[in-house]
Every structure is written in structure tokens, then in C-alpha cells.
Design an enzyme around this catalytic site. Sequence first.
Site, short mmCIF file in Angstrom:
data_model
loop_
_atom_site.label_atom_id
_atom_site.label_comp_id
_atom_site.label_asym_id
_atom_site.label_seq_id
_atom_site.Cartn_x
_atom_site.Cartn_y
_atom_site.Cartn_z
N LYS A 89 -4.02 -9.86 24.89
CA LYS A 89 -5.14 -10.59 26.20
C LYS A 89 -4.40 -11.58 26.38
O LYS A 89 -4.10 -12.68 27.36
CB LYS A 89 -6.33 -9.99 25.86
CG LYS A 89 -6.50 -8.48 25.39
CD LYS A 89 -7.41 -8.72 27.31
CE LYS A 89 -7.88 -6.90 26.98
NZ LYS A 89 -7.75 -5.79 26.03
N GLU A 111 -14.87 -11.90 31.57
CA GLU A 111 -16.12 -10.63 30.92
C GLU A 111 -15.15 -10.47 30.38
O GLU A 111 -13.66 -10.70 29.76
CB GLU A 111 -16.15 -9.35 32.11
CG GLU A 111 -14.91 -8.83 32.79
CD GLU A 111 -13.60 -9.54 32.27
OE1 GLU A 111 -13.52 -10.19 33.39
OE2 GLU A 111 -12.51 -8.58 32.60
N SER A 377 -1.05 -2.13 21.49
CA SER A 377 -1.73 -3.75 21.78
C SER A 377 -1.98 -4.70 20.98
O SER A 377 -2.52 -6.28 21.55
CB SER A 377 -2.63 -3.16 23.11
OG SER A 377 -3.17 -2.26 22.85
#
Length: 394
Positions: A89, A111, A377
Site C-alpha cells: 500500500k 478509507e 502483498s
Amino acid sequence: MKYQVDSKGFYGDFGGAYIPEMLYSNIDNLQNNYLEITALPSFRAEFDQLLRDYVGRPSPLYLAPRLSKQYGAKIYLKREDLNHTGSHKINNTIGQILLAKHIGKTRIIAETGAGQHGVATATVCALMGIECVVYMGAVDIQRQAPNVARMKMLGAKVVPAMSGSKTLKDATNEAIRDWINNPEDTHYIIGSVVGPHPYPDMVARFQSVISQEMKTQLREQTGNENPDYIIACVGGGSNAAGIMYHYLEEQSVKLVLVEAGGKGVDTGHSAATSVLGSMGIIHGSKTLLMQTDDGQIVEPYSLSAGLDYPGIGPLHAHLIKSGRAQVYHATDEQALNAARNLSRIEGIIPALETAHGLAALEQMTFSQDDVVAINLSGRGDKDLATYIEAFGEE
Ligand SMILES: *Cc1c(COP(=O)(O)O)cnc(C)c1O
């Protein structure tokens, strides 16, 4: 077949920008300027420097020997779990905070589901000295407590979303509402390849550093920059978009997307958008989403807060509908088992989201020479309470 976005923001039939009037000027500004700004040499230099010195890129590409033996293929893990803040991210939030600064915004909203995007956003806001408000479903605040604490430690305000299933979709609704009320000073850092154009393309481009690095790493390690398979879990689709970006036109590279099957795709408790979904509009984008016949959104379910979303990004809808990507599903239980397996045989505790991608290995068949690249990830620290609850003292 083209897989890149067109000038109107569409991937085939999917995409576009379906937004309330109050957001026109913000979205218009982004649409008209994102490519130019992000291509500026000064922007690229700062982005690359932060990815290297702050995030720790390039992330390693690790040939996992025992996992490879187990599944009878050469399995490489792209170690996004080793990035600063623990997932992919951060690649996107670094890009978007630089963009926000460039267009003169002084307040950031975001969010978050599992909290990884919230943490990555709070981190870059702290780095740049910019106010940060993160919307998070009340249910997710409960199940991802460590990330809530991290966001607060970083100085962000965490606002619970109390509507609907109190998860990611509801947090996104609250963030959009905030943006409508504060269009002047605020930039909304969306955490996946979802939302109105240009977000899906912009986020995919920031995340594409993953596949860019992987090409070089595979060439060095195998002599061929193309793997046979690329596997990634899909919530909105950003880690998948990142690891697949530079391979979209390489038809010999098979793309595998893994969605959250929840308690089972047909149980009414899942987030298997590609099979249960139909064309509709969610959060400003025309894409596949889980909805009733009269267009009400069906509440998604997954034990994994980062995959608990009723839609998928328009790029992925297009990849699936055009047959370019194959989709598998992993249930909660299959993902939990895959997380334990990787922990025990490679000494790597993956995020629960990531474990869905690993679980697909059970459903696939390989030949010995196949090169399989999986996007690892994120790391599983935030999920330890869930793992301990599932496995007890086993
Ligand atoms: C957020 C998250 C995901 C799901 O989001 P995508 O946009 O589909 O990548 C997957 N893995 C981890 C570790 C995450 O934090």
C-alpha cells in the site's frame, strides 16, 4: 486486445467517472493533470528516492525452496511484506501524497479495510506534515486493532463508519461524503485500483514499480523476465495490478486473480465478486459488483478485512471478462491453512489477504519447470490474533 485505460477512463466496458457534481472540479483536475505531473522529472526523482530510502525498495524476489518443492514448481515470492509499514500500500500513498502536495492540497482523507492503507496514508502524512483523517468500518476497527493503534500513534484521526456492514464499503462511503463536504483543501487518497477515473490507472501506475522490478529480478535469477504464472489476491485489485502491470500484453504469462470465497462462494457469505457480481456503479466506477436485482449492494463477507469489498476494479473486471485473467477462490479456512503453511515451511507469516493468493496453489497444477510469481502483498502481524484464534495452541 488492449488492457490499458482509454482517454475516457474505460477498460473495455468498465471504468469511467460517475460522480456527484460537487466532486467535478477535483476529479477533472486530477484527470487533466495526473499524467503530466507524475511524469515530471522532479516528481519521478522524489518518488524514486522515497521508494528506495524510505520504503526500502526494491523488494526482494525470493525463490521459496520448500514451497516450490511442495507444489512442484519454481515459486518466487515478491516480498512486498518487507516494505516500510508492511505491505504494498505504501507505494501508492507515497505517489499520491506527492501529487496532493503538487496540486496544493493541505488535508488528506482515506478509507481503510484491514488498516494497511490507513497506516500507509497516516505514515506519508506524518512524513509530509499534513493533516490526516482515516475512515474505517466499526467492525474492522475491532478486528484490526494493531493497525488502529499505529494510525493513532502516527497522528491520524480514525473515524468509525457505522453504516451497513461497518466494513470497507461503508468506510469508502464516509470518505466520499467527507470529500464532497471539503472539496477545496482535501485530497482523497484511495487505496486500491477502484473509484472514478483516473484513480484506477493512477494507483496501478504507482504500484507498477512491483512488476517493473520483477522483470529485472527474474531476468537475473532465471534468464527470462517472463514467469509462466503470476498470482495475486484481489480486494480492489491494487497489488494484483502492480505485479501484473508490465505483463498485461504478454499473453504467455498467465494471470491468476484470487478472490475471497468467505465461507464458500455459494453460501451467501463471500466476496467472490467475479462470479456473484454484475455490471453496476460503485464508488464512481462502472464495474462488476455484488448487487440485488434492483441494484442494492449485497453485503460482502470475508474473514479478511482487506478483501471484504463488494466490487473489483474496472481493470480486473475487464481482464476477467475478456478471458485474459483466470479467477480462483479461497475460503477463510483455505486461506488460514495457507497462512500457517507458509509460516511453518518458509518462516514467513503472511497477511490474511495474501494467504488467499497462496491458497490458490492447492487448486492449480504445475510442471516442474514452471516459474510462478506470487505477490506476497503484506505481512501477518496485524492478523496474529485471528491466526491464534483459528489455530489455538496447535
Ligand atoms: C489491502 C490489501 C490487499 C487487498 O487490496 P488490493 O487493492 O486488492 O491489493 C491485499 N493484501 C494486503 C496485504 C493488503 O493490505
